[in-house]
Scaffold this motif. Structure first.
Motif, PDB file in Angstrom:
ATOM      1  N   HIS A  66       6.427  13.346   1.462  1.00 47.58           N
ATOM      2  CA  HIS A  66       6.684  11.731   1.627  1.00 47.58           C
ATOM      3  C   HIS A  66       5.872  10.812   0.960  1.00 47.58           C
ATOM      4  N   VAL A  67       6.258   9.729   0.622  1.00 45.49           N
ATOM      5  CA  VAL A  67       5.570   8.700   0.060  1.00 45.49           C
ATOM      6  C   VAL A  67       6.068   7.290   0.760  1.00 45.49           C
ATOM      7  N   SER A  68       5.117   6.772   1.699  1.00 46.06           N
ATOM      8  CA  SER A  68       5.305   5.809   2.739  1.00 46.06           C
ATOM      9  C   SER A  68       4.768   4.342   1.972  1.00 46.06           C
ATOM     10  N   ILE A  69       5.565   3.381   1.890  1.00 47.42           N
ATOM     11  CA  ILE A  69       5.277   2.166   1.232  1.00 47.42           C
ATOM     12  C   ILE A  69       5.030   0.952   2.478  1.00 47.42           C
ATOM     13  N   TRP A  70       3.869   0.447   2.509  1.00 50.91           N
ATOM     14  CA  TRP A  70       3.641  -0.435   3.545  1.00 50.91           C
ATOM     15  C   TRP A  70       3.359  -1.775   3.087  1.00 50.91           C
ATOM     16  N   ASP A  71       3.799  -2.669   3.688  1.00 50.28           N
ATOM     17  CA  ASP A  71       3.491  -4.198   3.377  1.00 50.28           C
ATOM     18  C   ASP A  71       1.942  -4.364   3.677  1.00 50.28           C
ATOM     19  N   TRP A  72       1.360  -5.218   2.683  1.00 52.34           N
ATOM     20  CA  TRP A  72      -0.042  -5.562   3.053  1.00 52.34           C
ATOM     21  C   TRP A  72      -0.323  -6.954   2.875  1.00 52.34           C
ATOM     22  N   ALA A 131       7.598  -0.394   4.942  1.00 58.45           N
ATOM     23  CA  ALA A 131       8.654  -1.125   4.330  1.00 58.45           C
ATOM     24  C   ALA A 131       9.698  -0.119   4.170  1.00 58.45           C
ATOM     25  N   ARG A 132       9.309   1.180   3.526  1.00 52.76           N
ATOM     26  CA  ARG A 132      10.416   2.178   3.457  1.00 52.76           C
ATOM     27  C   ARG A 132       9.581   3.392   2.921  1.00 52.76           C
ATOM     28  N   THR A 133      10.423   4.639   2.885  1.00 57.26           N
ATOM     29  CA  THR A 133       9.868   5.971   2.765  1.00 57.26           C
ATOM     30  C   THR A 133      10.476   6.445   1.504  1.00 57.26           C
ATOM     31  N   LEU A 186       0.635  -1.265   0.048  1.00 57.36           N
ATOM     32  CA  LEU A 186       0.223  -0.018   0.086  1.00 57.36           C
ATOM     33  C   LEU A 186       0.871   1.270  -0.008  1.00 57.36           C
ATOM     34  N   LEU A 187       0.700   2.181  -0.818  1.00 52.89           N
ATOM     35  CA  LEU A 187       1.244   3.342  -0.985  1.00 52.89           C
ATOM     36  C   LEU A 187       0.299   4.750  -0.361  1.00 52.89           C
ATOM     37  N   SER A 188       1.096   5.386   0.551  1.00 58.09           N
ATOM     38  CA  SER A 188       0.197   6.492   1.093  1.00 58.09           C
ATOM     39  C   SER A 188       1.181   7.794   0.849  1.00 58.09           C
ATOM     40  N   ALA A 189       0.688   8.817   0.274  1.00 63.06           N
ATOM     41  CA  ALA A 189       1.381  10.148   0.285  1.00 63.06           C
ATOM     42  C   ALA A 189       0.910  11.334   1.200  1.00 63.06           C
ATOM     43  N   SER A 190       1.941  12.017   2.018  1.00 61.17           N
ATOM     44  CA  SER A 190       1.491  13.155   2.686  1.00 61.17           C
ATOM     45  C   SER A 190       2.779  13.966   2.805  1.00 61.17           C
ATOM     46  N   TRP A 243      10.418   7.059 -10.032  1.00 60.24           N
ATOM     47  CA  TRP A 243      11.238   6.228  -8.886  1.00 60.24           C
ATOM     48  C   TRP A 243      11.382   4.599  -9.210  1.00 60.24           C
ATOM     49  N   ASN A 244      12.285   4.190  -8.874  1.00 61.36           N
ATOM     50  CA  ASN A 244      12.600   2.792  -8.849  1.00 61.36           C
ATOM     51  C   ASN A 244      11.669   2.221  -7.549  1.00 61.36           C
ATOM     52  N   LEU A 245      10.557   1.621  -7.555  1.00 64.39           N
ATOM     53  CA  LEU A 245       9.951   1.367  -6.446  1.00 64.39           C
ATOM     54  C   LEU A 245      10.520   0.262  -5.656  1.00 64.39           C
ATOM     55  N   GLN A 246      11.338  -0.571  -6.033  1.00 66.47           N
ATOM     56  CA  GLN A 246      11.804  -1.766  -5.388  1.00 66.47           C
ATOM     57  C   GLN A 246      13.077  -1.162  -4.207  1.00 66.47           C
TER      58      GLN A 246
END
Length: 313
Positions: A103-109, A115-117, A96-100, A172-175
């Motif tokens: 920052h863009v946060s990448i969460w395990d779902w 996972a990373r920001t 799951l990606l969330s933007a604020s 961006w490279n998402l990985q």
């Protein structure tokens, strides 16, 4: 209405300025249930498995509910101080990606472990800030595009003066979370972006330039919607908007959604119109009318046979 989502045949979800998320039965038009948010909606999504609703209020934390029952399922250990805005899932449903803000946060779902920001680069003019407005993930899950409004100002005696803003899009490279390039810059702000089925990118909101890179000269593009090749960093074509309704002096885009078959991009306008564009050619193919004002929400049901819209009527 700010958002409309649907991942099942029998009804959509909507959320808007009344601080609610509502379930609907489309066969009867009846409201099934309502949950309340502490403020204006910032993000709304349904999980890829169709079991969970995710939403967040402006400047607030993420909350989740069971789609079938409306029971809140927000994990107790989810950080309450983590601000969440726009929401998007990767195509494989694993993140799951969330933007604020910047920052863009990448969460395990579905575990919702961070996972990373991704940190958007600061504007060249300082002092200044970036605010991420939208994110898009490529169909193969390898690439992330962020669309941000960057703004700057001058400070004097603790006050800010001289506010100005423009738009940027980054690849961006998402990985790895590493930025590949500045994909586009615009004098105005870009409103949204979406990947097409073949991995090209539709950028909505106005013209701009693709910055010079590696000996390649900068390239300008015009129009309110443009198709770009994000990996080659080149403009492909503009979408040709139909003439505005007679008497309309100002027209601008609202929401966008790609049909499940990938062949048509639907775009809403402040005039109440919804236009379907053929992705392969950029030509308008059909126009829906009925709304009386700005249309801010578009969504498809699971079968792809129903287009759902919501506006400020």
């Amino acid at each position: 209405m700010d958002r409309a989502e649907s991942r099942r045949q029998d009804g959509p979800l909507t959320a808007g300025g009344d601080h609610t998320v509502r379930w609907w039965d489309t066969s009867t038009g009846r409201e099934v249930r309502t949950v309340h948010l502490p403020g204006f909606l910032a993000g709304l999504a349904i999980s890829p498995d169709g079991k969970s609703v995710l939403a967040t209020a402006y400047e607030g934390p993420l909350r989740t509910w069971d789609l079938a029952t409306g029971r809140e399922t927000t994990p107790a250990d989810l950080p309450r101080d983590k601000k969440v805005g726009a929401l998007a899932f990767t195509p494989d449903g694993r993140h799951l990606l969330s933007a604020s803000g910047p920052h863009v946060s990448i969460w395990d779902w579905p575990g919702l472990k961070l996972a990373r920001t991704v940190e958007l680069p600061k504007p060249a003019k300082q002092p200044g800030e970036n605010a991420c407005q939208a994110v898009a993930v490529s169909p193969d899950g390898r690439w992330l595009v962020t669309v941000a409004e960057r703004y700057w100002y001058r400070e004097e005696k603790g006050l800010r003066f001289g506010y100005a803003a423009d738009g940027v899009a980054d690849l961006w490279n998402l990985q790895t979370g590493k930025r590949v390039r500045r994909l586009a810059e615009g004098q105005g702000t870009f409103r949204s972006t979406t990947f097409t089925a073949d991995g090209q990118l539709v950028l909505v909101g106005g013209g701009g330039i693709i910055p010079a890179e590696g000996g390649r000269a900068a390239a300008e593009f015009k129009g309110e919607m443009n198709l770009l090749d994000p990996l080659a960093a080149r403009w492909l074509r503009s979408f040709i908007s139909p003439p505005p309704t007679p008497g309309v002096t100002i027209r601008y885009t609202g929401a966008t959604v790609l049909a499940p078959d990938g062949r048509t991009l639907y775009v809403s306008y402040n005039t109440g119109e919804i236009v379907g564009f053929e992705v392969a050619t950029g030509q308008p193919r059909r126009t829906f009318s009925g709304h009386r004002g700005y249309v801010g929400a578009l969504g498809f049901n699971l079968s792809g046979r129903r287009l759902i819209s919501g506006g400020q009527d």
